[in-house]
Write a protein that holds these residues in place. Structure first.
Motif, short mmCIF file in Angstrom:
data_model
loop_
_atom_site.label_atom_id
_atom_site.label_comp_id
_atom_site.label_asym_id
_atom_site.label_seq_id
_atom_site.Cartn_x
_atom_site.Cartn_y
_atom_site.Cartn_z
N LYS A 36 48.97 -43.94 16.78
CA LYS A 36 47.51 -43.54 16.67
C LYS A 36 46.47 -42.78 15.80
CE LYS A 36 47.74 -46.43 20.87
NZ LYS A 36 48.02 -45.72 23.00
N ALA A 37 47.53 -41.69 15.67
CA ALA A 37 46.36 -40.64 15.39
C ALA A 37 46.33 -40.93 13.72
CB ALA A 37 46.76 -39.32 15.44
N LEU A 38 47.26 -41.68 13.24
CA LEU A 38 47.17 -42.25 11.49
C LEU A 38 47.00 -43.54 11.19
CD1 LEU A 38 48.62 -38.97 9.90
CD2 LEU A 38 47.08 -39.40 10.76
N CYS A 39 46.52 -44.36 12.12
CA CYS A 39 47.19 -45.49 12.22
C CYS A 39 48.37 -46.11 10.94
CB CYS A 39 45.60 -46.64 11.70
SG CYS A 39 44.52 -45.60 10.22
N LEU A 40 49.50 -45.82 11.11
CA LEU A 40 50.75 -46.13 10.58
C LEU A 40 51.09 -47.51 10.49
CD1 LEU A 40 52.87 -43.16 10.49
CD2 LEU A 40 50.97 -43.81 8.68
N THR A 41 51.53 -48.21 10.03
CA THR A 41 52.20 -49.95 9.91
C THR A 41 53.53 -49.42 10.04
OG1 THR A 41 51.99 -50.07 7.57
CG2 THR A 41 50.48 -51.06 8.93
N PHE A 42 54.08 -50.12 10.36
CA PHE A 42 56.00 -50.70 10.63
C PHE A 42 56.62 -50.08 9.24
CE2 PHE A 42 55.20 -54.19 9.14
CZ PHE A 42 55.62 -55.52 8.44
N TYR A 43 56.18 -50.80 7.87
CA TYR A 43 56.58 -50.74 6.79
C TYR A 43 56.23 -48.80 5.82
CZ TYR A 43 51.99 -52.96 5.13
OH TYR A 43 50.59 -53.22 4.64
N GLY A 44 54.79 -48.23 6.71
CA GLY A 44 54.81 -47.16 6.18
C GLY A 44 53.06 -47.68 5.37
N GLY A 45 52.25 -48.14 5.62
CA GLY A 45 50.92 -48.75 4.90
C GLY A 45 50.38 -47.72 6.08
N THR A 46 48.97 -47.08 6.26
CA THR A 46 47.80 -46.56 6.46
C THR A 46 46.53 -47.41 6.30
OG1 THR A 46 47.11 -45.00 5.15
CG2 THR A 46 49.11 -44.57 6.60
N GLY B 42 51.17 -50.96 -9.75
CA GLY B 42 51.75 -51.69 -8.77
C GLY B 42 51.87 -50.58 -7.51
N GLU B 43 53.43 -50.83 -7.44
CA GLU B 43 53.79 -50.02 -6.58
C GLU B 43 54.99 -49.12 -7.09
OE1 GLU B 43 56.24 -52.23 -4.21
OE2 GLU B 43 54.20 -53.01 -2.59
N ASN B 44 55.98 -49.10 -8.32
CA ASN B 44 56.75 -48.71 -8.86
C ASN B 44 56.44 -46.60 -9.36
OD1 ASN B 44 57.66 -50.66 -8.35
ND2 ASN B 44 58.27 -51.82 -10.26
N ARG B 45 54.49 -47.04 -10.09
CA ARG B 45 54.95 -45.95 -10.74
C ARG B 45 54.33 -44.37 -9.91
NH1 ARG B 45 50.72 -44.88 -15.76
NH2 ARG B 45 49.64 -44.49 -13.87
N ASP B 46 53.94 -45.15 -9.02
CA ASP B 46 52.64 -43.84 -7.95
C ASP B 46 53.25 -44.00 -6.46
OD1 ASP B 46 51.49 -42.70 -10.19
OD2 ASP B 46 50.56 -44.43 -10.27
N LEU B 47 53.19 -45.53 -6.02
CA LEU B 47 53.81 -45.53 -4.76
C LEU B 47 54.86 -46.14 -4.24
CD1 LEU B 47 50.00 -47.09 -4.22
CD2 LEU B 47 50.34 -45.39 -3.52
N LEU B 48 55.55 -45.88 -3.04
CA LEU B 48 56.40 -46.48 -2.64
C LEU B 48 56.32 -46.61 -0.73
CD1 LEU B 48 59.76 -44.37 -4.17
CD2 LEU B 48 59.47 -46.11 -4.48
N PHE B 49 56.50 -47.37 -0.76
CA PHE B 49 56.53 -48.30 0.45
C PHE B 49 58.03 -48.33 1.51
CE2 PHE B 49 52.77 -49.39 -1.05
CZ PHE B 49 51.59 -48.63 -0.21
N GLY B 50 57.78 -49.26 2.34
CA GLY B 50 59.32 -48.34 3.25
C GLY B 50 60.04 -47.14 3.54
#
Length: 757
Positions: free
Chosen positions: A527-537, A495-503
């Motif tokens: 545009k350089a890294l296709c970033l989303t508003f919540y921090g995804g790529t 999930g998001e809690n051990r290795d990944l965080l967003f926002g």
């Protein structure tokens, strides 16, 4: 003293009661106030802002470690000029539990909102018991509770000040209050940075202008205009940075269209007293055709008591109630659409302002007393209203018919108790009625939060709550500026809690990251890294980090990246591209020419795999970066850096020298985003600042300069204008107070403050 205590007893009791009711949602959902944007955007950044304030960084206008989300002045919603907000950020920084911090702050603003509604109702002549009943009801209306308090807290924090603006501006117009008070409340509302709060201030001031114009009170009209001008002077301080940054931001269009998203129908607004009604409103889920929460609910007693109210009061007092009618009518129209109107999206957000005006009118009607003549006819009318409400709720979702039946029975019983109190209460009528009205609100709140313990119409993040746990879990593993190549929508074993965080959760963990939450965005980096508003790529962001740029160095070097976290499922799950929106402009993919990356990721020279598990691979830079005290990332040929230090987030000082010929210019690149507002000097002489790869800051050292100091500094666009304008508004408000004071002395004995003569 005794009289003062008697007057204070109701508002104090009201505040305590609302604070207790605010804990009811936690009985079934302990993280009720820590969800969606509150978890991904606000609470973690509040914690970071509190830490900056405690470190002496005021005002906290820029956070370089948040990158796209770090232009705090342009993001506006953090309210970095609002003293109440800043005090709360310091409080949040002192609490380890983010969910607890969210509960404390949101309870505070629910109480503030309730007290403001009470004062406003009293200003219009409502009885204390009636004002208290509406003040308890409004903070726990469906939209205010499930959207503003639960997730979109910036809206709650701005809306809470609107009743105070209305109350104080009206009292000032009548000569009963010093002009500094509507300025203070208006400034507190505006500096929250929420445009809906500014719209609310404009709406109530417009309503008051019409009210006093119809009453032919020219002096009061002038007072409202003067007070409104003082409050308007604060607007540039808050919104000029937003407008200035729009040239590089992602949300720059002036939109006017209707997709039907979060647009209530008139029947949804009509059924504002049915606790079980779930409106048929299109939400963020494209497959949903109704909401999961009672978003258009206001108060259980408004519709059932219609047949018992004396509407002749409104006819007799229509001039002095004009502002309430204007605000109600205007917000009714806005609530019905369109879905996008300039910066105002999702008309459901206007519902609570509509309910505020209805609260004033309802309190006035209740204060006149219930009519109990024609008893049989009124009972039949009430029955018809309840049956119609029940049918509308049933038609919206027949599956929960038992809830609808229970709600009908509850409303019928509570209404009977209120009518009984009016007929038999005698001198205790007001208190008995208030007990039933407020008690009914508490019962309905318990029912609704039992039936709908959370808002499933928004993102259901399940982030860790403890900042100590976040530091232990992430800050020790992800050191330095971190790039996360991941997508929140993909499954993973951990999930998001051990290795990944967003926002913005990495902000609470103390990890600088390119992948932060942003409401503003920054086009070149996006545009350089296709970033989303919540921090995804996207997956191609990984090879994009290591491609040589026009400067010869990779983005990973220019951005001073030290850690890269690669999500396994992003590379092993087939990529699904969303269909294009009909009529939307299709932008070319800037990463189209890059090779399709694989997993495990290619390890580029200068990097090594730090750890790998079934969810992520973590890569670390092998050699430490130069200039660890600043953000300098690349220097031109022949330039020697003697020192690079940051003086806060907005200023950086570089001492340099050059060897060899100095007839040509040389460039320094900084791991900063070139937000509008940067300026630079070399030995106190202005030099050019321009965009580098991905929007980094590039400063040109002028030809002929062999050594010296470069000073790089950032101020938000309109910084000095905004401060000067706000100070002018404050001084004008104080000047009006002086005029009032002198007028009061001349008119001593008439019980009025006097006017602006």
């Amino acid at each position: 003293m005794k009289i003062w205590l008697n007057r204070a007893s109701v508002p104090v009791g009201l505040c305590v009661f609302v604070a207790l009711l605010a804990q009811v949602p936690l009985l079934h959902n302990p993280t009720f106030y820590f969800t969606d944007d509150s978890a991904a955007q606000f609470l973690p950044m509040w914690h970071r802002l509190g830490e900056q304030l405690l470190a002496g960084n005021w005002p906290p206008l820029l956070d370089n470690d948040a990158w796209m989300g770090g232009n705090l002045a342009a993001e506006a919603l953090f309210g970095v000029w609002n003293p109440v907000n800043l005090a709360n950020y310091v409080l949040v920084a002192g609490l380890d539990d983010l969910a607890l911090a969210a509960t404390v702050v949101k309870t505070e603003f629910l109480v503030l909102l309730a007290l403001g509604v009470y004062l406003l109702c009293r200003e219009y002549g409502a009885a204390r018991w009636a004002g208290a009943a509406l003040a308890v009801a409004l903070p726990f209306g469906g939209f205010t509770l499930y959207f503003q308090a639960s997730t979109w807290v910036a809206g709650l924090m701005a809306f809470a000040w609107v009743p105070y603006v209305w109350w104080s501006a009206r009292r000032t117009a009548r000569g009963q209050l010093y002009a500094v008070w509507p300025f203070v409340f208006g400034a507190l509302c505006v500096t929250n940075g929420n445009p809906y709060g500014v719209l609310g201030v404009c709406a109530v001031l417009l309503g008051l202008l019409l009210e006093f114009w119809l009453r032919k009170d020219k002096r009061a009209v002038y007072r409202v205009l003067l007070v409104g001008g003082c409050v308007a002077a604060v607007v540039p301080l808050v919104f000029l940075p937003l407008l200035g940054a729009s040239t590089v931001g992602l949300r720059t269009g002036k939109e006017l269209f209707n997709l039907g998203q979060l647009v209530p129908a008139f029947t949804d607004l009509l059924n504002l007293s049915m606790p079980s009604h779930l409106p048929s409103i299109r939400t963020f889920n494209p497959n949903a055709f109704r909401m999961t929460v009672p978003a258009t609910y206001f108060a259980w007693f408004v519709l059932p008591l219609l047949a018992w109210l004396d509407f002749g009061v409104l006819r007799r007092r229509w001039r002095e109630l004009t502002a309430a009618f204007v605000v109600a009518g205007g917000y009714l129209l806005l609530s019905l659409g369109p879905s996008n109107l300039w910066m105002f999206r999702w008309p459901l957000r206007h519902v609570e302002s509509l309910f505020l005006a209805l609260a004033v009118l309802t309190a006035v009607l209740l204060s006149a007393g219930l009519r109990t003549d024609r008893l049989r006819l009124r009972i039949l009318a009430t029955g018809g209203i309840l049956l119609l409400s029940g049918y509308l709720a049933f038609a919206a979702w027949p599956k929960i018919s038992l809830r609808h039946l229970f709600s009908l029975a509850l409303l019928a019983g509570l209404t009977a108790l209120v009518v009984l109190a009016a007929r038999r209460g005698g001198r205790w009528t007001g208190r008995l009625s208030a007990a039933v009205l407020c008690g009914g609100t508490a019962i309905v709140l318990l029912l609704q939060t039992t039936w709908q313990p959370y808002n499933a119409d928004v993102a259901g993040y399940r982030f860790p709550q403890s900042t100590d746990q976040l530091h232990e879990q992430f800050a020790k593993r992800y050191r330095g500026t971190t790039v996360q190549i991941a997508d929140r929508g993909l499954p993973g074993p951990n999930g998001e809690n051990r290795d990944l965080l967003f926002g913005n959760m990495y902000a609470a963990a103390g990890v600088p990251t390119l992948t932060a939450y942003t409401g503003m965005g920054f086009k070149p980096l996006h545009k350089a890294l296709c970033l989303t508003f919540y921090g995804g790529t996207c997956r191609k962001a990984y090879p994009a980090l290591f491609q040589p740029t026009e400067s010869g160095r990779s983005l990973a070097d220019l951005l001073r990246v030290e850690t890269i976290v690669v999500q396994r499922s992003l590379f092993t799950t087939p990529e699904v591209k969303a269909p294009p929106i009909p009529g939307a402009k299709i932008e070319p993919d800037p990463l189209a020419g890059l090779p399709e990356p694989s997993y495990p990721p290619v390890v580029y020279p200068g990097w090594r795999v730090e750890e790998s598990n079934d969810a992520v691979t973590v890569l670390r830079r092998i050699q430490p970066l130069e200039w660890s005290e600043g953000r300098l990332s690349q220097v031109g040929a022949g330039v020697r850096i003697e020192a690079d230090k940051m003086a806060g987030q907005r200023t950086e000082l570089v001492r340099f020298s050059r060897s060899g010929p100095v007839e040509s210019k040389a460039e320094l690149t900084f791991a900063r985003l070139n937000w509008p507002g940067y300026s630079a000097t070399v030995n106190d002489q202005p030099v050019a600042v321009r965009n580098g790869p991905a929007g980094t800051v590039v400063v040109e050292l002028p030809a002929g300069v062999r050594s010296g100091e470069l000073r790089l500094h950032w101020d938000p666009p309109g910084f000095k204008i905004g401060i000067g304008s706000a100070l002018a508004g404050l001084l004008a408000a104080l000047a009006l107070c002086v005029v009032q004071f002198r007028s009061r002395r001349r008119t001593a004995g008439d019980g009025r403050f006097g006017g602006f003569r």
